[in-house]
Each structure stands twice: as C-alpha cells, then as structure tokens.
Design a protein around this motif. Structure first.
Motif, PDB file in Angstrom:
ATOM      1  N   THR A  37      29.793  66.709  13.743  1.00 48.07           N
ATOM      2  CA  THR A  37      29.415  68.025  13.245  1.00 48.07           C
ATOM      3  C   THR A  37      29.743  69.104  14.279  1.00 48.07           C
ATOM      4  N   ARG A  38      30.295  70.218  13.810  1.00 48.76           N
ATOM      5  CA  ARG A  38      30.615  71.351  14.682  1.00 48.76           C
ATOM      6  C   ARG A  38      29.346  72.093  15.082  1.00 48.76           C
ATOM      7  N   TYR A  39      29.347  72.663  16.269  1.00 53.04           N
ATOM      8  CA  TYR A  39      28.151  73.331  16.791  1.00 53.04           C
ATOM      9  C   TYR A  39      27.775  74.563  15.969  1.00 53.04           C
ATOM     10  N   HIS A  40      28.761  75.320  15.513  1.00 52.86           N
ATOM     11  CA  HIS A  40      28.447  76.541  14.767  1.00 52.86           C
ATOM     12  C   HIS A  40      27.734  76.221  13.447  1.00 52.86           C
ATOM     13  N   VAL A  41      27.987  75.021  12.894  1.00 55.08           N
ATOM     14  CA  VAL A  41      27.303  74.616  11.661  1.00 55.08           C
ATOM     15  C   VAL A  41      25.804  74.446  11.928  1.00 55.08           C
ATOM     16  N   VAL A  42      25.477  73.847  13.069  1.00 55.30           N
ATOM     17  CA  VAL A  42      24.070  73.668  13.445  1.00 55.30           C
ATOM     18  C   VAL A  42      23.423  75.021  13.697  1.00 55.30           C
ATOM     19  N   LYS A  43      24.132  75.892  14.396  1.00 58.77           N
ATOM     20  CA  LYS A  43      23.602  77.230  14.683  1.00 58.77           C
ATOM     21  C   LYS A  43      23.338  78.001  13.391  1.00 58.77           C
ATOM     22  N   GLU A  44      24.273  77.878  12.455  1.00 56.82           N
ATOM     23  CA  GLU A  44      24.139  78.581  11.173  1.00 56.82           C
ATOM     24  C   GLU A  44      22.925  78.081  10.410  1.00 56.82           C
TER      25      GLU A  44
END
Length: 480
Positions: A37-44
């Motif tokens: 999973t990409r980090y920006h997905v978690v942040k979003e």
C-alpha cells in the motif's frame, strides 16, 4: 396511516439499497494492498483524524525517535523472474483454452497478450520516484510539525540519521534528509550524513537477518502460512477457473494477486489483474497477507519482536540522554534532538509490537507474558491488524519526548505517532500521551530483560518450537 407506514418502509429500503451501492462503489482496492500500500493512501484514509488534544499547552518536544520503512519500490529480483514466468504461463493458458474450443468471451483482452512491464530487468527492489517523494514530503511535514526540534542547522551530533545498507532504505534516508534539511525560503540544501552498518552485523535495523534462531523457527512458520493460504487460494482458483474458463493453478492465483498489488501500487492500474478478483476475494487475499505478516513478523511469535530489543534499547537510551541534557540545561546545539532511522517492514512491524501498538489492554497483558496471540479474524469479521495500516510503504513510528514543567516539578511524557497519527497505547491505559517512566517500566522493560545474543544464538528449545507450530495449526483449524 398504513399508506404512510408503507411509504416509510419503501424509503428505508431505498436508503439501504443506496447505502449498499455506495459501499460497493467506494471499495478502493488501493486500500487493500497489504504492505504494498502507498503511503498517501493511508494518509488520505486518516485525513479526518484530528491531532491529539491531550498534550498540555505548557509541554514542549525535546527529542524525537523515528523508525521508518523505505518508500515505494519496484519488485525484487525474485518477483521480476516470477512475472516473466507468469507472462509465459498466461499465454499457455489462453492457447490451451482455445485448443479446447472455449469461447473466451469473458476473458479480459489485456490478459491474452500480457507481458511483464519489468521484462528484461535483472535487478529490482529499488526506490521509485514516488517512493522518494513519500520520504521527502515526510521530512518536510515532520520539520513543520516540530519546529522547536528542527530549527538547528544539521550536525550529526544533533540529528543522527541511520539506515540499513540496503539501497532502498539508504535512498529513503537521503530523500527524507533533503526534505528535512532543505531551506524552503533560501532555496538552499544542507549536506548531511547517513550512517549504515554492514548487513551481516546490523542487529539494530536488520536484526532478522542476524538472528539464527529466527531463521530456524521461520522454516516451520512458513509451512503453517502455506496451510493457511491454501483453502483461500483453492476457493479463489475454483471461482476464477469457472469465471474465465482457464485452468489456473494455486501458483497462478498467487502470482496474479502479486501482479494486482504491483499494478495498483506502482501504476495506479486497478482494472487489469485486480479486475480478475471480486471485492470479497480481495478481502480474503488481503487477510492471508495480513495473517502471514502477523505470524512471521508480528505478534504471532514472541521471537519476532524480541529480537528487536537492540533497537528498543537505543530508543530508550536516547530519551534518557535527552532528559539528562534537559535537566542540566545544556546549551542549544550541544545535545541530540532526533534519531532518524530508515529500514524495512521487517523492522517496523516488530518495533510496533515491542511498544504494544494495535492491541487492546487484555492483549497487552498477553504481550507482557509473551504468549501467542490469536490470529487476525477472517473476513467478514473486522480486525485491527491490517498490513496496509501497520506497515505501508513509508510507514513510520515517531516517538516524541515532551518536557512538561508542573508545580516546580519537571515531568517527561512520550507520545507515539504511527504514520503521523497519535496512537493509543494499551500499556498506558489507552492514552496516547504517556509518562516516560510508565512507558519505560510498563511497555519497554519487560522486553529489555532479554539479551539479543541469548535470544538469537542461545539454544532453541525444539519442544517449544514444535508446540508453537501445533498451536498455530489448531488456530488455523478454527477458520476452515
């Protein structure tokens, strides 16, 4: 009255149907890619979470420990070869289906002529530009969030940066440093150093590579993981074989799931390999990945995290030194303000376990006794342990030490930020702002009684190993 009741019931049904449709529409596979999973997905996903209000106004940060995973990378050499094999295999499956006279009407056009996007590459596992951006922006955000800590010019005695010798980790450290130590207004960049240790001796950031007992017990664990995965893969294999009239094998399903994760993570493609699976199948495949991580790196076995003791010792030691410097009133620029470490999921996951994240209080008591934890529940049951949140690309734990003067008494508190969000600590009554002495005595000390050499090089009790494997197999039987 009856008509009005019927109308209300109809509206309720329509609302439920609309809700179900919206839930289906909002299923985003990029949130279900486990450790890919990409980090920006978690942040979003966490963007609506507010910063913790629990820090008193008079408190100020005096030291920060960071343990971060490298950013998004391309597949490793082993998987590149597997994708080349998959390309050949898919062409063979299509040919065999045509020879049998199958219509292939339901077969996606991309699958019939697919070639690996990594074809011809002989090396892999390197940080990609998106991964550089993840760490670069993380450096900027942490600097902006804690200006008191990062107001000094770079000096290795003030900001210690360490990375594993694996290129993707050291490159991540450099990307982070460029964000952290760049002059946003002046347009200048400060030079900085990144310390590394040889892979054979890095018991701080690659302790799993140096731990002989871990390598030995993992052989048994891996066979358990395969037993866990097989019923899920069998079920999905049968579904895909019926759906597309191709004679898929279990290896085909594993490879296609890997391809799905890579396409969605690296190329934002969600309608090719990912399109082969239903949402329910994705949830099951994600669960097998999450449970594998839980067994091989997480709470599934106490050895997984106990071997991270040198890292925990280093974190506690740095906090104690910062407290001494604060109490003695050391001059600005004469003491360390941050230790910044960049490594791997194999580092971040055990460290998260060492500090008791993703547990409730009853589970934390099990952790202190180093008992085997229950495996993450199978979908559709909900679970706390999800790789996409525990250890995505760029995932990180920041332990921020605060000085809180009160009634002429100096007190120190630790806040844990996981992926930049305050985390409740089961070992501190679910608070996310914990007195340092409580953090040290209740959370860290039960682990610090162990010695790395004894853990990793001492005699491994064969009976314990066998009984552990038996217990895991018993737990697996509950799922199927």
């Amino acid at each position: 009255m009856e008509t009005r009741a019927m109308l209300g019931f109809t509206i309720l049904l329509l609302c439920c149907d609309s809700f179900a449709s919206n839930a289906e529409e909002t299923f985003d596979i990029r949130h279900h890619l486990s450790t890919v999973t990409r980090y920006h997905v978690v942040k979003e996903k966490k963007k609506n979470f507010l910063a913790s209000p629990s820090i008193p106004n008079q408190c100020s940060p005096i030291h920060l420990n960071l343990v971060a995973r490298h950013g998004t990378r391309d597949p490793t050499k082993r998987w590149i070869k597997d994708m080349d094999t998959l390309s050949i295999r898919l062409k063979s499956l299509v040919k065999n289906a045509k020879d049998r006279g199958s219509s292939l009407e339901n077969l996606p056009p991309w699958l019939q002529n697919w070639s690996s996007p990594w074809k011809g590459k002989t090396r892999g596992g390197y940080l990609v530009p998106e991964g550089e951006d993840e760490l670069y922006n993380l450096g900027i955000r942490i600097k902006e969030r804690f200006p008191e800590l990062f107001s000094d010019n770079y000096h290795p005695d003030i900001y210690h940066i360490r990375a594993s010798q694996v290129p993707r980790a050291s490159a991540s450290a450099v990307a982070f440093g460029m964000g952290m130590f760049s002059g946003q207004k002046e347009g200048k960049h400060q030079a900085f150093a990144v310390a590394t240790e040889s892979l054979a001796n890095d018991i701080m950031l690659r302790f799993h590579d140096c731990c002989q007992n871990y390598r030995e017990i993992t052989k048994n664990q891996e066979s358990v993981v395969q037993k866990l995965k097989q019923p899920v893969l069998d079920e999905i294999k049968g579904s895909l074989t019926t759906r597309f009239e191709l004679n898929f094998t279990l290896n085909d399903i594993s490879s296609l799931w890997f391809l799905c994760k890579q396409e969605a993570s690296l190329f934002n493609i969600t309608d090719q390999a990912c399109g082969l699976f239903t949402n329910d199948e994705v949830n099951l495949l994600e669960w097998t990945d999450d449970t594998e991580t839980f067994i091989l790196r997480g709470y599934g076995n106490s050895l997984n995290y106990r071997m991270g003791v040198p890292l925990l010792e280093d974190v506690i030691s740095s906090m104690e030194q910062a407290i001494i410097a604060n109490k003695e009133g050391h001059a600005r620029g004469s003491y360390e303000k941050a230790r910044l470490r960049f490594a791997h999921a194999e580092t971040l996951v055990p460290f998260s376990c060492l500090i008791g994240l993703f547990l409730d209080e009853s589970e934390f008591e099990k952790l202190q006794r180093e008992e085997t934890m229950e495996l993450p529940p199978k979908p559709p049951q909900k679970r706390i342990w999800k790789d996409s949140e525990v250890a995505p690309f760029g995932g990180n734990n920041a332990l921020v030490l605060h000085h809180c003067p009160s009634n002429n008494e100096t007190k120190y508190f630790v806040q844990v930020l996981h992926n930049e969000q305050p985390m409740p600590m089961a070992g501190c009554g679910k608070a996310d702002f914990c007195p340092f002495e409580v953090f040290k005595e209740k959370i860290a000390s039960p682990h610090l009684k162990h010695n790395y050499n004894n853990i990793c090089k001492g005699k491994l009790e064969q009976m314990d190993n066998e009984s552990y494997t038996t217990k895991l197999l018993e737990m697996l039987s509950w799922f199927f």
